[in-house]
Design an enzyme around this catalytic site. Structure first.
Site, PDB file in Angstrom:
ATOM      1  N   ARG A   1       0.848  -1.199   0.000  1.00  0.00           N
ATOM      2  CA  ARG A   1       0.000   0.000   0.000  1.00  0.00           C
ATOM      3  C   ARG A   1       0.883   1.249   0.000  1.00  0.00           C
ATOM      4  O   ARG A   1       2.090   1.169   0.117  1.00  0.00           O
ATOM      5  CB  ARG A   1      -0.931  -0.019   1.221  1.00  0.00           C
ATOM      6  CG  ARG A   1      -0.167  -0.244   2.514  1.00  0.00           C
ATOM      7  CD  ARG A   1      -0.720   0.421   3.700  1.00  0.00           C
ATOM      8  NE  ARG A   1      -0.691   1.864   3.569  1.00  0.00           N
ATOM      9  CZ  ARG A   1       0.414   2.605   3.746  1.00  0.00           C
ATOM     10  NH1 ARG A   1       1.595   2.063   4.035  1.00  0.00           N
ATOM     11  NH2 ARG A   1       0.349   3.916   3.621  1.00  0.00           N
ATOM     12  N   GLY A   2       0.198   2.423  -0.086  1.00  0.00           N
ATOM     13  CA  GLY A   2       0.931   3.686  -0.179  1.00  0.00           C
ATOM     14  C   GLY A   2       1.098   4.027  -1.650  1.00  0.00           C
ATOM     15  O   GLY A   2       1.512   3.174  -2.455  1.00  0.00           O
ATOM     16  N   ALA A   3       0.774   5.279  -1.985  1.00  0.00           N
ATOM     17  CA  ALA A   3       0.695   5.650  -3.401  1.00  0.00           C
ATOM     18  C   ALA A   3       1.963   5.309  -4.205  1.00  0.00           C
ATOM     19  O   ALA A   3       1.890   4.609  -5.221  1.00  0.00           O
ATOM     20  CB  ALA A   3       0.348   7.129  -3.510  1.00  0.00           C
TER      21      ALA A   3
ATOM     22  N   ARG B   1      -6.058  -0.348  -8.150  1.00  0.00           N
ATOM     23  CA  ARG B   1      -6.681   0.639  -7.242  1.00  0.00           C
ATOM     24  C   ARG B   1      -6.866   1.933  -8.034  1.00  0.00           C
ATOM     25  O   ARG B   1      -6.000   2.294  -8.822  1.00  0.00           O
ATOM     26  CB  ARG B   1      -5.812   0.906  -5.996  1.00  0.00           C
ATOM     27  CG  ARG B   1      -5.857  -0.221  -4.972  1.00  0.00           C
ATOM     28  CD  ARG B   1      -5.095   0.162  -3.706  1.00  0.00           C
ATOM     29  NE  ARG B   1      -5.927   0.889  -2.757  1.00  0.00           N
ATOM     30  CZ  ARG B   1      -5.441   1.401  -1.622  1.00  0.00           C
ATOM     31  NH1 ARG B   1      -4.146   1.291  -1.325  1.00  0.00           N
ATOM     32  NH2 ARG B   1      -6.237   2.020  -0.774  1.00  0.00           N
TER      33      ARG B   1
ATOM     34  N   GLN C   1      -3.395   2.408   9.525  1.00  0.00           N
ATOM     35  CA  GLN C   1      -2.033   2.575   8.994  1.00  0.00           C
ATOM     36  C   GLN C   1      -1.167   3.416   9.924  1.00  0.00           C
ATOM     37  O   GLN C   1       0.052   3.254   9.946  1.00  0.00           O
ATOM     38  CB  GLN C   1      -2.089   3.225   7.598  1.00  0.00           C
ATOM     39  CG  GLN C   1      -2.634   2.340   6.496  1.00  0.00           C
ATOM     40  CD  GLN C   1      -4.124   2.554   6.304  1.00  0.00           C
ATOM     41  OE1 GLN C   1      -4.852   2.899   7.243  1.00  0.00           O
ATOM     42  NE2 GLN C   1      -4.605   2.338   5.088  1.00  0.00           N
TER      43      GLN C   1
ATOM     44  N   ASP D   1      -2.399  11.008  -2.448  1.00  0.00           N
ATOM     45  CA  ASP D   1      -2.574   9.949  -3.457  1.00  0.00           C
ATOM     46  C   ASP D   1      -2.779  10.530  -4.845  1.00  0.00           C
ATOM     47  O   ASP D   1      -2.530   9.855  -5.845  1.00  0.00           O
ATOM     48  CB  ASP D   1      -3.738   9.045  -3.074  1.00  0.00           C
ATOM     49  CG  ASP D   1      -3.347   8.168  -1.893  1.00  0.00           C
ATOM     50  OD1 ASP D   1      -3.380   8.660  -0.751  1.00  0.00           O
ATOM     51  OD2 ASP D   1      -2.962   7.014  -2.125  1.00  0.00           O
TER      52      ASP D   1
ATOM     53  N   ASN E   1      -6.307  12.161  -0.304  1.00  0.00           N
ATOM     54  CA  ASN E   1      -5.437  11.404   0.604  1.00  0.00           C
ATOM     55  C   ASN E   1      -6.319  10.571   1.522  1.00  0.00           C
ATOM     56  O   ASN E   1      -7.559  10.648   1.455  1.00  0.00           O
ATOM     57  CB  ASN E   1      -4.535  12.355   1.396  1.00  0.00           C
ATOM     58  CG  ASN E   1      -3.415  11.606   2.110  1.00  0.00           C
ATOM     59  OD1 ASN E   1      -2.701  10.806   1.492  1.00  0.00           O
ATOM     60  ND2 ASN E   1      -3.244  11.824   3.403  1.00  0.00           N
ATOM     61  N   LYS E   2      -5.697   9.789   2.369  1.00  0.00           N
ATOM     62  CA  LYS E   2      -6.413   8.862   3.243  1.00  0.00           C
ATOM     63  C   LYS E   2      -7.596   9.522   3.943  1.00  0.00           C
ATOM     64  O   LYS E   2      -7.480  10.653   4.425  1.00  0.00           O
ATOM     65  CB  LYS E   2      -5.413   8.298   4.259  1.00  0.00           C
ATOM     66  CG  LYS E   2      -5.982   7.362   5.294  1.00  0.00           C
ATOM     67  CD  LYS E   2      -6.755   6.189   4.704  1.00  0.00           C
ATOM     68  CE  LYS E   2      -5.963   5.355   3.712  1.00  0.00           C
ATOM     69  NZ  LYS E   2      -6.818   4.405   2.973  1.00  0.00           N
TER      70      LYS E   2
HETATM   71  O1  MRU Z   1      -4.913   3.086   1.472  1.00  0.00           O
HETATM   72  P1  MRU Z   1      -3.449   3.391   1.607  1.00  0.00           P
HETATM   73  O2  MRU Z   1      -2.851   2.903   2.884  1.00  0.00           O
HETATM   74  O3  MRU Z   1      -2.665   2.976   0.388  1.00  0.00           O
HETATM   75  O4  MRU Z   1      -3.433   4.983   1.660  1.00  0.00           O
HETATM   76  C1  MRU Z   1      -2.186   5.641   1.710  1.00  0.00           C
HETATM   77  C2  MRU Z   1      -2.289   7.089   1.888  1.00  0.00           C
HETATM   78  O5  MRU Z   1      -3.320   7.700   1.839  1.00  0.00           O
HETATM   79  C3  MRU Z   1      -0.984   7.812   2.018  1.00  0.00           C
HETATM   80  O6  MRU Z   1      -1.129   8.932   2.842  1.00  0.00           O
HETATM   81  C4  MRU Z   1      -0.555   8.250   0.614  1.00  0.00           C
HETATM   82  O7  MRU Z   1      -0.588   7.168  -0.244  1.00  0.00           O
HETATM   83  C5  MRU Z   1       0.791   8.841   0.612  1.00  0.00           C
HETATM   84  S1  MRU Z   1       2.032   7.548   0.756  1.00  0.00           S
HETATM   85  C6  MRU Z   1       3.551   8.266   0.641  1.00  0.00           C
END
Ligand code: MRU
Length: 340
Positions: free
Chosen positions: A49-51, A86, A187, A228, A238-239
């Protein structure tokens, strides 16, 4: 392929593993991610996970499949399947667009491997540049608040917003980090708390609903989050929960910063309303599951709304910290992201 190791990706020969981010921090399980089916499953389950990391993992898998001799047609199909894994983080699409160009080269296998490794190296360098640019905005003695996980688990380097925080800590400027647990998948509570602990950065874990009272008590000097997708007008996906923090920070007069690499920019997306927001399973809200097992607390068949992300309007953001430096609200209004 050459051996490669990041915090949560590992390549050795033609084997590819990911560190299961759903089992952290209690268990450190490296899982094979050698097929499109396996990697898409890991991405859906947020084991990867994470963009930035989603895009890098998809690119590395394509490179490995190419090295194993998969046909150009099979690779093109794999690329499209991975691209749809995603919808919100545009890094996945941006990285795979570059991989698609490599696939069109005469020696596509070599081109794909070269491009995937380049994307990983670039991401490491982008993280360092973001950390330097962002740390300059942190004032000595700062109590910073962050959301979700934007660290080494989410990137090939040491992270975006969390990289800024780590760098500012090394410069002696960080007194404490408030870590939002980040419902529903935690997270913050599982991953950011673990990373900050490993790095020796002082932190305190809070539930998402505690940020408001901390701000009211004057306990938060700045908020740092990742992204994201950044639209042309500066709106940021973002999240889920990021928007609430931005509103709170605005009300309390606290600077709110977004840190992201240029792979998170989407100049073709006019504004936040055009960003596709992933909806996730009801079970993430009705209970919890992890290395400890699974429980449900909500009634059977409870109706659920579970968007994975929200959109923070540009007007609430005090600075976009990119690898190219800090972009100000005035620059965004003048079209800095529309021409990126
Ligand atoms: O659903 P996730 O855990 O992939 O969401 C991640 C986020 O929202 C992060 O804040 C974002 O991807 C930045 S990661 C450097």
């Amino acid at each position: 392929m050459q051996t490669l190791q990041t915090t949560s990706l590992r390549v050795e020969g033609n084997q590819f593993w990911i560190l299961d981010q759903q089992a952290l921090p209690q268990q450190k399980n490296w899982l094979p991610a050698d097929s499109v089916e396996a990697l898409v499953g890991h991405i859906h389950a947020l084991r990867v996970r994470g963009a930035p990391l989603i895009g890098l993992s998809a690119s590395l898998l394509l490179a490995l499949l190419a090295e194993r001799g998969e046909s150009r047609e099979a690779l093109a199909a794999a690329l499209e399947t991975l691209r749809a894994a995603r919808p919100t983080a545009v890094n996945l699409m941006n990285n795979l667009d570059r991989m698609r160009s490599a696939l069109a080269q005469p020696d596509h296998a070599t081109a794909l491997v070269t491009e995937a490794l380049r994307l990983v190296e670039e991401d490491r360098a982008l993280c360092e540049r973001i950390a330097h640019a962002g740390a300059a905005l942190v004032t000595p003695g700062s109590r910073l608040l962050t959301h979700c996980n934007t660290g080494g688990l989410a990137t090939a380097g040491r992270g975006t917003a969390l990289g800024v925080i780590a760098h500012a800590f090394e410069a002696g400027k960080v007194a404490n980090v408030w870590v939002d647990e980040t419902r529903p998948l935690l997270q913050g509570g599982r991953l950011t708390a673990w990373e900050l602990g490993e790095w020796g950065v002082p932190y305190q874990l809070i539930t998402d609903s505690m940020a408001a009272s901390l701000m009211a008590q004057g306990e938060v000097d700045a908020v740092w989050v990742g992204a994201d997708r950044i639209a042309a007008n500066g709106d940021v996906a973002n999240k889920i929960g990021t928007y609430s923090l931005a509103v709170l920070a605005h009300y309390h007069g606290i600077p709110f910063y977004v840190a992201a690499p240029q792979t998170t920019l989407d100049p073709a997306c006019p504004n936040g309303a055009a960003i596709p927001i992933e909806q996730r399973a009801a079970t993430e809200i009705t209970g919890v599951a992890g290395s400890f097992g699974a429980v449900q607390w909500a009634p059977e068949n409870a109706r659920v709304y579970n968007p994975a992300f929200d959109v923070t309007p540009a007007a609430l953001i005090g600075g976009w910290v990119l690898d190219s430096g800090v972009v100000t609200p005035a620059q965004v209004r003048d079209g800095a992201f529309a021409t990126a």
